[in-house]
Design an enzyme around this catalytic site. Structure first.
Site, PDB file in Angstrom:
ATOM      1  N   LYS A  54       0.840  -1.209   0.000  1.00  0.00           N
ATOM      2  CA  LYS A  54       0.000   0.000   0.000  1.00  0.00           C
ATOM      3  C   LYS A  54       0.871   1.254   0.000  1.00  0.00           C
ATOM      4  CE  LYS A  54      -3.836  -2.240   2.447  1.00  0.00           C
ATOM      5  NZ  LYS A  54      -4.511  -2.506   3.733  1.00  0.00           N
ATOM      6  N   GLN A  98      -4.200  -0.924  10.016  1.00  0.00           N
ATOM      7  CA  GLN A  98      -4.198  -2.263   9.419  1.00  0.00           C
ATOM      8  C   GLN A  98      -4.812  -3.273  10.393  1.00  0.00           C
ATOM      9  OE1 GLN A  98      -3.473  -2.960   6.281  1.00  0.00           O
ATOM     10  NE2 GLN A  98      -3.689  -5.179   6.452  1.00  0.00           N
ATOM     11  N   ASP A 121     -10.274   4.041   5.003  1.00  0.00           N
ATOM     12  CA  ASP A 121     -10.626   2.619   4.967  1.00  0.00           C
ATOM     13  C   ASP A 121     -12.133   2.419   5.121  1.00  0.00           C
ATOM     14  OD1 ASP A 121      -9.125   0.439   4.366  1.00  0.00           O
ATOM     15  OD2 ASP A 121      -8.188   0.249   6.324  1.00  0.00           O
TER      16      ASP A 121
END
Ligand code: GUN
Length: 292
Positions: A54, A98, A121
């Site tokens: 990413k 994450q 996200d």
């Protein structure tokens, strides 16, 4: 007739070069690039690998990336402080925590701390709540489900009134993609580990999203002829015949499904590259919202 193979890598590359242009324009206009902040806790090798990919993709597109790496035994307060520091950092336009987090850290509390307008996200409870409600639009939608929707659009899949079956009910993929399909007027069924006779449910599906994490679980003869299949699974299996001794397969048995489906996404090279791309799209959007 064999299915159209949906090449996510190709779609992703096209979108990433458009994002790189936007990022360059943004940087020229404002004197600083769009920035992604990543909070990574623990030593899960897959998480480290995802985060590396990413960050690299963002940097390649001319975005800045910032990381807070915490040890496996980090406390809730330490993780919260890392998120707060990124909320307060004007160079960071989007924040990604994450997942999964270690068991001593409460995921919901941490995700709730992410500034709503930096929630690239889309996992903040308010963004997921807006996704679930009729007539409401979240600021950001989660990356993998959004990537699935873009691939469906790419092959011209008709969702309005279609039977869509989602296999898997995870917070990261199954649940949000089901909500997105519902918003697109599909009739949605979510299958999971307790579903009885999953095969007969899948047999009725015009659109299948497989996100169950079981290698080659769905067989070609489970599918309705002409179904559009998006395979989110990336399962590592032993393959003594390959140079590395392993290879990646999806949740759908590609060799049999390709003769029944009208379109099917590749594994690898299908949804995976789209996930990262959608994160970049969201980061670009977050930066523009902050600095109009
Ligand atoms: N872990 C696995 N997939 C994802 C994702 O899309 N976002 C985050 N934050 N964590 C993940």
């Amino acid at each position: 007739m064999p299915a159209v193979i949906i090449d996510g890598q190709q779609v992703a590359e096209r979108m990433r070069s458009a994002i790189a242009e936007e990022a360059a324009q943004f940087a020229a206009q404002h004197g600083f690039p769009p920035g992604l902040g990543v909070v990574l806790v623990g030593d899960n090798p897959a998480s480290h690998q995802y985060v590396r990919m990413k960050r690299r993709a963002c940097e390649k597109a001319g975005m800045a990336s910032f990381a807070a790496e915490l040890p496996q035994n980090a406390t809730q307060d330490q993780v919260a402080a890392a998120v707060q520091a990124m909320n307060d950092d004007p160079r960071v336009h989007g924040i990604l925590v994450q997942l999964p987090l270690p068991p001593q850290v409460d995921e919901q509390t941490i995700l709730s701390l992410v500034s709503l307008d930096k929630d690239v996200d889309g996992f903040h409870p308010l963004n997921i709540g807006a996704l679930a409600m009729k007539g409401r639009d979240p600021l950001f939608t989660p990356a993998t489900p959004t990537g699935c929707m873009v691939l469906l659009e790419e092959v011209g899949a008709v969702l309005d009134g279609a039977n869509a079956v989602v296999i898997g009910r995870s917070n990261i993929v199954g649940l949000p993609v089901a909500l997105m399909l519902m918003k697109a007027n599909a009739t949605v069924t979510v299958c999971h580990s307790r579903t009885r006779d999953m095969r007969s449910v899948i047999q009725r599906a015009d659109v299948v999203i497989a996100a169950i994490g079981k290698p080659e679980y769905v067989k070609g003869d489970w599918l309705k002829p002409g179904a559009v299949v998006i395979d989110v699974g990336t399962n590592k299996i032993d393959d003594p015949g390959s140079p590395q001794g392993y290879r990646f397969v999806g949740d759908v048995e590609f060799a049999s499904a390709v003769n029944v489906a009208s379109a099917i996404s590749k594994v690898p090279g299908g949804v995976g590259p789209m996930t990262i791309t959608m994160l970049m799209v969201n980061t670009m959007k977050a930066a523009k919202r902050r600095v109009p």
